[in-house]
Design a protein around this motif. Structure first.
Motif, PDB file in Angstrom:
ATOM      1  N   ILE A  99      38.859   6.317  93.428  1.00 44.35           N
ATOM      2  CA  ILE A  99      37.946   7.340  93.934  1.00 44.35           C
ATOM      3  C   ILE A  99      38.250   8.755  93.458  1.00 44.35           C
ATOM      4  N   SER A 101      39.483  11.641  90.317  1.00 42.30           N
ATOM      5  CA  SER A 101      39.422  11.883  88.878  1.00 42.30           C
ATOM      6  C   SER A 101      40.839  11.951  88.307  1.00 42.30           C
ATOM      7  N   GLU A 166      25.726  11.823  96.998  1.00 46.70           N
ATOM      8  CA  GLU A 166      26.765  11.535  96.007  1.00 46.70           C
ATOM      9  C   GLU A 166      28.141  11.487  96.662  1.00 46.70           C
ATOM     10  N   LYS A 170      30.740   8.170  96.789  1.00 46.42           N
ATOM     11  CA  LYS A 170      32.099   8.244  96.249  1.00 46.42           C
ATOM     12  C   LYS A 170      33.122   7.664  97.211  1.00 46.42           C
TER      13      LYS A 170
END
Length: 203
Positions: A99, A101, A166, A170
């Motif tokens: 989940i 970056s 969004e 996520k």
């Protein structure tokens, strides 16, 4: 799977953050301690059901860290408010892989006798302007086990964000009836609590 661990209230000073909670809920916080790595310090309020509130601010007596402070506290210059929320996991490496970056690090943290692993973006700013949760994994018992019960209970917290769909996608593995998400033109939080003084709110 992640679960709610605590809610973060930032202030320009620790007294401001603490007073915001205390005046809103009508209860006193307990001393926390210092986070040497990020030059911050905190106070805590234990809630029912194993979660807590954290008042946090830059520690003016500590040397400024080389890396940006967590929770974007380097850039916080407002009235105290809820700025972030933190979830716990039993497998933080899995959460980071799925989940977060590549810019997110897992940092080893320690405060007094507490030890934990924590997801911290390299720039100090959590995704979605702070509406996305930080994730930690406790390596010791969490602090809530050591806090005097405040007799306060989180009823509900709403997280507002312009890209709320969004955001929910996520973290679709997160399920908690106390937390909901609503669209708004800016990132804000609104929480309600059962307290010894009746139902009180915090934002």
């Amino acid at each position: 799977m992640i679960a709610l661990d605590h809610i973060v209230i930032s202030g320009k000073t620790l007294d401001e953050a603490s007073d915001h909670i205390a005046s809103s809920l009508g209860v006193k916080l307990q001393d926390g301690g210092c986070h040497d790595r990020y030059a911050t310090h905190n106070r805590l309020l234990g809630l029912e059901n194993g979660i807590y509130l954290e008042a946090i601010a830059v520690n003016p007596e500590a040397k400024k860290p080389v890396l940006p402070r967590w929770f974007d506290l380097d850039n916080f210059n407002e009235k105290p408010r809820i700025t972030n929320w933190v979830c716990r996991s039993k497998n933080i490496k899995f959460e980071v892989k799925n989940i977060f970056s590549e810019s997110t690090q897992i940092i080893k943290m320690k405060r007094n006798q507490l030890k934990w692993l924590m997801t911290v973006p390299r720039n100090g700013i959590l995704p979605f302007g702070g509406a996305f949760p930080a994730v930690l994994q406790w390596e010791t018992n969490p602090p809530v086990a050591q806090l005097v019960p405040s007799k306060c209970r989180l009823k509900h917290m709403t997280i507002f964000h312009p890209e709320v769909i969004e955001l929910q996608k996520k973290i679709q593995s997160f399920k908690d009836p106390r937390i909901s998400f609503e669209p708004n033109d800016k990132v804000t939080f609104f929480a309600e609590f059962d307290t010894p003084n009746g139902i009180r709110s915090l934002q």
